[in-house]
Design a protein around this motif. Sequence first.
Motif, PDB file in Angstrom:
ATOM      1  N   CYS B 324     -61.641 -36.550 -47.680  1.00 29.64           N
ATOM      2  CA  CYS B 324     -60.879 -37.132 -46.578  1.00 29.64           C
ATOM      3  C   CYS B 324     -59.617 -36.319 -46.327  1.00 29.64           C
ATOM      4  CB  CYS B 324     -60.533 -38.578 -46.909  1.00 29.64           C
ATOM      5  SG  CYS B 324     -59.366 -39.310 -45.752  1.00 29.64           S
ATOM      6  N   GLU B 325     -59.390 -35.971 -45.085  1.00 37.72           N
ATOM      7  CA  GLU B 325     -58.243 -35.126 -44.728  1.00 37.72           C
ATOM      8  C   GLU B 325     -57.078 -35.962 -44.192  1.00 37.72           C
ATOM      9  OE1 GLU B 325     -58.043 -32.085 -45.411  1.00 37.72           O
ATOM     10  OE2 GLU B 325     -59.972 -31.053 -45.207  1.00 37.72           O
ATOM     11  N   CYS B 326     -57.121 -37.260 -44.389  1.00 40.39           N
ATOM     12  CA  CYS B 326     -56.059 -38.130 -43.864  1.00 40.39           C
ATOM     13  C   CYS B 326     -54.672 -37.591 -44.194  1.00 40.39           C
ATOM     14  CB  CYS B 326     -56.176 -39.546 -44.435  1.00 40.39           C
ATOM     15  SG  CYS B 326     -57.442 -40.539 -43.657  1.00 40.39           S
ATOM     16  N   GLY B 327     -54.487 -37.160 -45.452  1.00 43.28           N
ATOM     17  CA  GLY B 327     -53.169 -36.683 -45.877  1.00 43.28           C
ATOM     18  C   GLY B 327     -52.683 -35.552 -44.995  1.00 43.28           C
ATOM     19  N   ALA B 328     -53.537 -34.555 -44.806  1.00 41.56           N
ATOM     20  CA  ALA B 328     -53.152 -33.395 -43.996  1.00 41.56           C
ATOM     21  C   ALA B 328     -52.942 -33.795 -42.532  1.00 41.56           C
ATOM     22  CB  ALA B 328     -54.220 -32.316 -44.101  1.00 41.56           C
ATOM     23  N   ILE B 329     -53.734 -34.747 -42.070  1.00 38.70           N
ATOM     24  CA  ILE B 329     -53.579 -35.204 -40.686  1.00 38.70           C
ATOM     25  C   ILE B 329     -52.242 -35.921 -40.521  1.00 38.70           C
ATOM     26  CG2 ILE B 329     -54.461 -36.851 -38.981  1.00 38.70           C
ATOM     27  CD1 ILE B 329     -57.283 -36.071 -39.992  1.00 38.70           C
ATOM     28  N   LEU B 330     -51.883 -36.731 -41.513  1.00 35.99           N
ATOM     29  CA  LEU B 330     -50.621 -37.471 -41.431  1.00 35.99           C
ATOM     30  C   LEU B 330     -49.421 -36.541 -41.507  1.00 35.99           C
ATOM     31  CD1 LEU B 330     -51.658 -40.502 -43.622  1.00 35.99           C
ATOM     32  CD2 LEU B 330     -51.043 -40.573 -41.213  1.00 35.99           C
ATOM     33  N   VAL B 345     -70.031 -39.275 -41.620  1.00 36.11           N
ATOM     34  CA  VAL B 345     -69.899 -40.321 -42.640  1.00 36.11           C
ATOM     35  C   VAL B 345     -68.825 -41.313 -42.227  1.00 36.11           C
ATOM     36  CG1 VAL B 345     -69.444 -40.764 -45.076  1.00 36.11           C
ATOM     37  CG2 VAL B 345     -70.509 -38.603 -44.367  1.00 36.11           C
ATOM     38  N   CYS B 346     -67.759 -40.789 -41.631  1.00 36.37           N
ATOM     39  CA  CYS B 346     -66.597 -41.613 -41.318  1.00 36.37           C
ATOM     40  C   CYS B 346     -66.564 -41.959 -39.831  1.00 36.37           C
ATOM     41  CB  CYS B 346     -65.328 -40.858 -41.721  1.00 36.37           C
ATOM     42  SG  CYS B 346     -63.836 -41.830 -41.522  1.00 36.37           S
ATOM     43  N   THR B 347     -66.766 -43.215 -39.509  1.00 36.54           N
ATOM     44  CA  THR B 347     -66.707 -43.701 -38.137  1.00 36.54           C
ATOM     45  C   THR B 347     -65.901 -45.002 -38.147  1.00 36.54           C
ATOM     46  OG1 THR B 347     -68.662 -45.107 -38.336  1.00 36.54           O
ATOM     47  CG2 THR B 347     -69.045 -42.825 -37.680  1.00 36.54           C
ATOM     48  N   GLY B 353     -61.434 -43.123 -44.517  1.00 35.76           N
ATOM     49  CA  GLY B 353     -60.004 -42.960 -44.702  1.00 35.76           C
ATOM     50  C   GLY B 353     -59.266 -43.912 -43.783  1.00 35.76           C
ATOM     51  N   SER B 354     -57.973 -44.054 -44.022  1.00 40.95           N
ATOM     52  CA  SER B 354     -57.209 -45.039 -43.262  1.00 40.95           C
ATOM     53  C   SER B 354     -57.021 -44.627 -41.807  1.00 40.95           C
ATOM     54  CB  SER B 354     -55.855 -45.256 -43.931  1.00 40.95           C
ATOM     55  OG  SER B 354     -55.170 -44.030 -44.015  1.00 40.95           O
ATOM     56  N   CYS B 355     -57.044 -43.313 -41.520  1.00 40.76           N
ATOM     57  CA  CYS B 355     -56.805 -42.868 -40.137  1.00 40.76           C
ATOM     58  C   CYS B 355     -57.918 -43.301 -39.187  1.00 40.76           C
ATOM     59  CB  CYS B 355     -56.700 -41.348 -40.074  1.00 40.76           C
ATOM     60  SG  CYS B 355     -55.285 -40.720 -40.961  1.00 40.76           S
TER      61      CYS B 355
HETATM   62  S1  SF4 Z   1     -60.129 -41.006 -41.695  1.00 40.59           S
HETATM   63 FE1  SF4 Z   1     -62.182 -40.259 -41.925  1.00 40.59          FE
HETATM   64  S2  SF4 Z   1     -62.379 -38.597 -40.465  1.00 40.59           S
HETATM   65 FE2  SF4 Z   1     -60.215 -39.041 -40.689  1.00 40.59          FE
HETATM   66  S3  SF4 Z   1     -59.551 -37.615 -42.235  1.00 40.59           S
HETATM   67 FE3  SF4 Z   1     -60.030 -39.496 -43.325  1.00 40.59          FE
HETATM   68  S4  SF4 Z   1     -62.201 -39.288 -43.882  1.00 40.59           S
HETATM   69 FE4  SF4 Z   1     -61.761 -37.712 -42.382  1.00 40.59          FE
END
Ligand code: SF4
Lengths: 353, 391
Positions: B324-330, B345-347, B353-355
């Motif tokens: 999950c890339e949430c950290g980098a996105i945040l 996988v993530c929808t 992830g929380s995002c």
């Molecule tokens: S929320 Fe889902 S799509 Fe977004 S970074 Fe986390 S795992 Fe990836």
Amino acid sequence: MSAVKPGYARPLDLRTGRVGLAFGAGGRAMAQLIAELFARAFANDYLGRGDDGAVLPAPGPGERLVMSTDAHVVSPLFFPGGDIGSLSVHGTVNDLAVMGARPLYLAASFILEEGFPLADLARIVESMAAAARTAGVLVVTGDTKVVEQGKGDGVFITTTGVGALPAGRDPGGARARPGDVVLVSGRLGEHGMAIMAQRESLAFESEIVSDSAALNGLVEALYAAVPADAIRVLRDPTRGGLASTLNEIAAQSGVGMELDEAAIPVSPPVRAACELLGLDPLCVANEGQLVALCAPEHADALLAAMRAHPLGAEASRIGTATSDPQHFVQIRTGVGGWRMVDWLSGEQLPRIC
Amino acid sequence: MKYIDEFRDQALAAGLARAIAHEAGTGRDYAFMEFCGGHTHTLSRYGIADLLPPTLRMIHGPGCPVCVLPIGRVDMAIRLALSRPEVILCTYGDCLRVPASDGLSLLKAKAHGADVRMVYSTADALALARREPGREVVFFAIGFETTTPPTALVLREAARQGLANFSVICNHVLTPAAIAAILEPPGGNAPQAVQIDGFVGPAHVSTVIGSRPYEAFASTHRKPVVIAGFEPLDVMQAILMLLRQVNTGRAVVENEFTRAVTRDGNLKAQALVAEVFEPRPGFEWRGLGTLPDSALRIRVAFTAWDAEAKFDLGYTPVPDNKACECGAILRGVKSPIDCKLFGTVCTPETPMGSCMVSSEGACAAHYTYGRFRDLPLRASDTATPANQDTA
Ligand code: SF4
């Protein structure tokens, strides 16, 4: 009343009585409930015979039968603009109507919770009967079960309907083609917001009233206005709202859609309530709206026919089907950008910040 | 709705878009961060990317309260709700779906028998405690400065009424600390930093704290901040104001949202918050790590209503799902489509992830409103360009 001596002594106390387990046990109490409440409210020859099923005449030559069923578990049971009784009629009548059928008969099955006030049940049944009369359908058979207290939510109603589909009509979710015009019959989100406001005791400035209504009259008016073949898809956008309905059609037909947000009718109170709660009116449920996809050359006539009907006075042309291998529903927003209109995911939840 | 329609007018938007394009036509690139999840939502919901020039990139910030909530805090609530049958755990809607440890979320814990309920307001939580005197009502409070005063209010009310069966798990966080952490990544590891030319400042948060807290920050870091409302034209106007500051070499706090925000904010609300809460020495944020003085805890005077003390809840940090890339996105370093799990996988139905949970989360906003923009990329399966705009 006194002239007829029924086989039991005291009539049901529809004012202060409550549902008891005996009402579902198949004995005298159940017979009494059926006779004094259901059979009286829904009175017709088929039901009056009191048999286990209804023997119905076959539809006319060339016609086919359409059948649909719907379970209703709405909470609260009574809301501005309706109740679970009228809703259970409208739900199934509309499912038949958007198949192009003329709804004829309903079967109704009740799951009652022990202790539920008979006065409320009577109110619900009367409202169902009135809705059926307005829609021109007969409740011809039914069933009643009672569950112990705590195992139900007052009243659950399942209605199953049968309708006749005239020759030549064949609307279906898979029949939309690129270029088809998308129409809606009126304001979106009224039912869902009425329920939500009531359920969460949210006080809005102006009361929002459910749009719950039977759409079969409107559908007949549409078929009278254009060739049957011009109407490609009819749907009533209930749970999941317009967004889910259009995504469903796009996927079934293998098309995309482009909508114009400014053309989509949403009343100011619903817009304000959605704004407040962070909800999208396009995802909110309706119970008296219709979506039609139609061949472009007949779109104007169809829109005019909708507007001429009381249930379609605020009808609007909201977009067109496109050829898009991804079947995306896209919308031009009020400020001129584009975004997707996606399926509702999970339940709509109010936002936090 | 007149009031709102004025901020969604298509002709005005077109005019602003022209002014932005003109101001951005200097041959250089611009990158602005919208701190607030509410602005992320607005950008996506109105398709504003279509109205911005390609040289201007909007970066999602950490301003979605659901997104920055670390797994360990949700675990804490789930453990409490599952282990104590007398507890009714209530919280705002989106919190219920945040993925936690063991494949659980509060919603899934509910299916496992925990009494978890959604409330619309802190007042509802307090009313629930009054209605259920035999139960322990615990309110899981999250949010930035906007949602803090209502929590303070019910804590003070519970204390005043001596309501012994009500308590709060306090997860309230502070905006300025998070903005500082973006510009000074924890540990000072420069490669983690991202180019940001300015910030679209929070709307609702600023109605409470005012614009003053950003001033020192704008001058120290030489980053302009424009506080903006949540309407589409508010955001576009703020972008134009940021461009003008950058182009003229200024870095000050400007206020686009004058209809609601003043320099000092809501002093009464600030006093209320100070009465009930004090800064925590350290608090873990998802994606940003543990930041000093970045969150609030309940003061000793209100310990009886502090669920962490009352139920002796310990905090155990839990690492995020590796993929999950949430950290980098945040932190603004990556975009949703940089995550391998995005859209597969993530929808929104199965958030990893929380995002992907709240509609203000970068991943959920892009999935719900903007994923049609990726298609040419997805179809040919080419690499993502670095400056893919995901708004
Ligand atoms: S929320 Fe889902 S799509 Fe977004 S970074 Fe986390 S795992 Fe990836």
